[in-house]
Enzyme design. Structure first.
Site, PDB file in Angstrom:
ATOM      1  N   HIS A   1       0.815  -1.209   0.000  1.00 43.28           N
ATOM      2  CA  HIS A   1       0.000   0.000   0.000  1.00 43.28           C
ATOM      3  C   HIS A   1       0.852   1.264   0.000  1.00 43.28           C
ATOM      4  O   HIS A   1       0.378   2.323  -0.414  1.00 43.28           O
ATOM      5  CB  HIS A   1      -0.958  -0.014   1.186  1.00 43.28           C
ATOM      6  CG  HIS A   1      -2.122  -0.919   0.993  1.00 43.28           C
ATOM      7  ND1 HIS A   1      -3.375  -0.656   1.502  1.00 43.28           N
ATOM      8  CD2 HIS A   1      -2.236  -2.098   0.326  1.00 43.28           C
ATOM      9  CE1 HIS A   1      -4.207  -1.635   1.160  1.00 43.28           C
ATOM     10  NE2 HIS A   1      -3.530  -2.522   0.458  1.00 43.28           N
TER      11      HIS A   1
ATOM     12  N   HIS B   1      -2.151 -12.151  -2.265  1.00 44.43           N
ATOM     13  CA  HIS B   1      -3.220 -12.851  -1.557  1.00 44.43           C
ATOM     14  C   HIS B   1      -2.881 -14.316  -1.297  1.00 44.43           C
ATOM     15  O   HIS B   1      -3.764 -15.110  -0.953  1.00 44.43           O
ATOM     16  CB  HIS B   1      -4.527 -12.730  -2.339  1.00 44.43           C
ATOM     17  CG  HIS B   1      -5.038 -11.325  -2.393  1.00 44.43           C
ATOM     18  ND1 HIS B   1      -6.094 -10.938  -3.191  1.00 44.43           N
ATOM     19  CD2 HIS B   1      -4.627 -10.200  -1.752  1.00 44.43           C
ATOM     20  CE1 HIS B   1      -6.305  -9.636  -3.037  1.00 44.43           C
ATOM     21  NE2 HIS B   1      -5.428  -9.173  -2.162  1.00 44.43           N
TER      22      HIS B   1
END
Length: 726
Positions: free
Chosen positions: A106, A267
């Site tokens: 992020h 993920h």
């Protein structure tokens, strides 16, 4: 996630009237100028990140400090931290692997290739708005977990580098082999004000992918890093998310394969957190009460942490080994039938309805659950193009590992610029096309060579305007955001830059300089282009009665066409360049705002921008040879005429077109048209801050100062990309 109701307000009816109703006498309080004039020109953007905000001082050398770092010990401490679960924020499965990967992701994921802004390069995740974005919930805890390590190593490692290195160590600790790590990200000490995050006034406002492609924005919703994991506008439809995924990853310069690898790789480890409704979550860090000490999103649900944690509102665990690298993401994606369901917080997600309970609970070893996926994860299965790539990775785990390693390295280093800026023992040897690679130097011109080259350039028949214009065209592509562009490489002579409308001068001047380079064979074309600017400025200064030697640092090299990604370099083509009075489109901001934007990308201060525009106008460097802003009767002379005539009250200015882009300056007495101008010219008389600067150079005693200041600012621009001199 915070809402307007979460904002903490210390005032209440029962408090002391001094604190309740008294006038706020603090500095900066009260109605500001921008409240009255919201379209006021943002000259202040050119004053960001000055030494006044830097506690380390202008003599601090991060590269030198980093060289003192015990890099191996630092990585060892980071590895130990991964499993040192803290009771105030317990680690899932006893490991912070997923949390640190998300923090690094992020931080880097705000980068957008269209303007080069955003990214992890300056540690902006510490500041608003990013520290309080809805998509960054709980990353405040990740940064606090790192604090003891930052405290231990001090200025030998920047926050910006530490964030990314922590993500790398997390991946390595999971058993994954990363592509490498380049340090060199220097911290700043205040938020970036120049980044346009969008016009929306509410978090999570959706943007259509087509609109996103036209704007320098990296996410499909305000406050997200990429896309809404529940699908556009919480659609819950995997296929509907494909366009949004391509748009946002494409704005980072990622292709479909890199996109699939990044989503799946990110993920493969960790989980999302959605134990209960967002109504339990308190204010974000910027709105939290002072006693929270910069931590936000305090939860009132249960313990508020661990099994009770609420972050995104989604409750998803993708793989059977969420702290160890595997290919389970793709295996589960294609093996099971996925049914839409909702998390305990009410967020849309998918569950493998025909799967056994094979996913370990993060805090109770006796519990298992079914695999779960985000809406956008299933896009990788149901979008035809993404599906082809995903199946290839399913059947070839090594190809997936290689693709993710390279894509992760690109994600986390994309805004660092050329490889010359990388430092540390893990910098990969391989040159990558997105790093804008350069060859090794072929020439080492001596001082005598430089003197002879200057004489040859002066005798070439090129005008002052042509020499200065071609040097500016070469150097002014530099972007301070991602450190791309600049004169090194002489890419002005290559596609696509040679064919840009703004670089029309190149067609006339480059053949002359290329012939000179081949004849002398003493310096690179890149050096000769910059040296032409030196010759032009010295001639113009001499014509103004000032003898000055323009500093010149040889050592530039010439890039090859195969080292130049045409698509990515096309993004450097300016919409406007006010220094050359160039404007390609009228539907994007105002001319004067785009001038500020260009100056900010060139890391110029307001005085530097002012002196450069004034000097370039009298040197006749307009891209099309027009007389707009050439407020002088002696073009080619480095004089202060631009400022003196702009501020002369003998002239009255009026627009000559409906768009108010072009203007005539008429003599107030005779009505005769004396000068023509654009908004990029007249702003130095209309804007109060820029007028104050223009007045300095319009004074009778400013001539010598003007020349010296112009030369200093010019040399700064010419050397912006000389990372080989660091």
């Amino acid at each position: 996630m915070s809402t307007t109701d979460d904002t903490h307000n210390t005032l209440s009816a029962g408090k002391c009237p001094f604190h309740q109703g008294g006038h706020d006498r603090s500095a900066g309080a009260g109605t500001a100028s921008r409240d009255w004039w919201p379209n006021q020109l943002r000259v202040d953007l050119l004053n960001q990140h000055s030494n006044r905000s830097n506690p380390l001082g202008e003599d601090f050398d991060y590269r030198k400090e980093f060289s003192k770092l015990d890099y191996s010990a630092l990585k060892g401490d980071l590895k130990a931290l991964l499993t040192d679960s803290q009771p105030w924020w317990p680690a899932d499965w006893g490991s912070y692997v997923g949390l640190f990967i998300r923090m690094a992701w992020h931080g880097a994921g705000t980068y957008r290739s269209i303007d080069g802004r955003g990214g992890a390069g300056r540690g902006q995740q510490r500041f608003a708005p990013l520290n309080s974005w809805p998509d960054n919930v709980s990353l405040d805890k990740a940064r606090r977990l790192l604090w003891p390590i930052k405290q231990k190593y001090g200025q030998k490692i920047s926050w910006a580098d530490l964030f990314i290195l922590a993500g790398n160590v997390a991946l390595e600790n999971s058993g994954f082999r990363t592509f490498g790590f380049g340090a060199g990200r220097e911290d700043v000490w205040e938020p970036d004000l120049d980044v346009n995050w969008g016009d929306e006034k509410a978090w999570l406002t959706h943007r259509h992918p087509e609109a996103l492609a036209k704007a320098p924005l990296g996410a499909t919703e305000m406050g997200l890093i990429y896309v809404n994991p529940e699908g556009p506008d919480h659609s819950g439809e995997p296929l509907s998310a494909a366009a949004a995924i391509r748009a946002t990853f494409g704005n980072m310069g990622m292709n479909d394969e890199e996109t699939v690898a990044l989503i799946a790789g990110g993920h493969t480890l960790g989980k999302t957190h959605g134990a209960a409704a967002a109504s339990h979550v308190g204010a974000d860090p910027e709105a939290a009460p002072i006693e929270a000490q910069g931590l936000g999103w305090a939860s009132s649900y249960g313990s508020g942490v661990g099994a009770d944690a609420i972050t995104s509102g989604l409750e998803v665990v993708w793989t059977q080994t969420p702290t160890q690298w595997s290919n389970y993401f793709f295996e589960n994606l294609f093996k099971y039938e996925w049914v839409q369901t909702r998390s305990p917080a009410g967020a849309i997600q998918f569950e493998a309805v025909d799967a056994p309970d094979i996913i370990p609970d993060p805090f109770d070893p006796s519990k298992k659950r079914k695999p779960t996926m985000l809406v956008t994860d299933l896009t990788l299965r149901f979008d035809p193009e993404f599906e082809k790539i995903s199946r290839r990775f399913l059947n070839d785990p090594q190809a997936f590992n290689e693709a993710f390693a390279r894509a992760w390295f690109k994600l986390t280093h994309r805004d660092m610029g050329p490889k010359a800026r990388y430092i540390g023992p893990e910098v990969p040897k391989e040159d990558l096309i997105w790093q804008d690679p350069l060859p090794q130097p072929l020439y080492q011109p001596t001082q005598e060579d430089i003197i002879n080259l200057k004489a040859a350039i002066a005798a070439s028949g090129l005008s002052v305007s042509e020499m200065v214009s071609v040097a500016w065209a070469s150097a002014s592509t530099f972007r301070g955001g991602d450190k791309r562009g600049g004169a090194n490489g002489a890419r002005l002579a290559l596609a696509p830059q040679r064919d840009w409308d703004v670089n029309a001068v190149a067609a006339r001047v480059l053949p002359v300089l290329e012939a000179l380079q081949k004849t002398t064979n003493k310096a690179s074309l890149a050096d000769i282009i910059v040296l032409a600017g030196v010759v032009g400025i010295e001639q113009a200064a001499a014509a103004a009665g000032v003898s000055i030697s323009v500093p010149f640092a040889p050592g530039r090299v010439d890039a090859r066409q195969d080292q130049t990604d045409i698509e990515m370099f096309s993004l450097l083509e300016p919409i406007a360049d006010g220094f050359r009075n160039y404007r390609a489109r009228l539907d994007v901001s105002t001319t004067e705002s785009l001038l500020i934007d260009k100056a900010q990308q060139l890391t110029l201060t307001a005085p530097e921008m002012t002196v450069l525009v004034g000097g370039m106008r009298v040197l006749g460097t307009n891209f099309d040879g027009s007389q707009n802003g050439v407020f002088t009767d002696r073009p080619g002379v480095l004089s202060t005429d631009f400022f003196a005539n702009l501020l002369d009250m003998r002239y009255e200015w009026k627009p000559t077109d409906d768009a108010n882009e072009l203007f005539e300056g008429r003599d107030r007495l005779t009505g005769e048209v004396k000068y023509t101008a654009t908004r990029a010219d007249l702003v130095f008389g209309s804007n109060s801050v820029l007028r104050a600067l223009a007045e300095v150079y319009a004074c009778s005693d400013a001539h010598e100062k003007f020349v010296k200041d112009f030369v200093a600012a010019w040399v700064k621009v010419m050397n912006l990309d000389r990372f080989d001199l660091l």
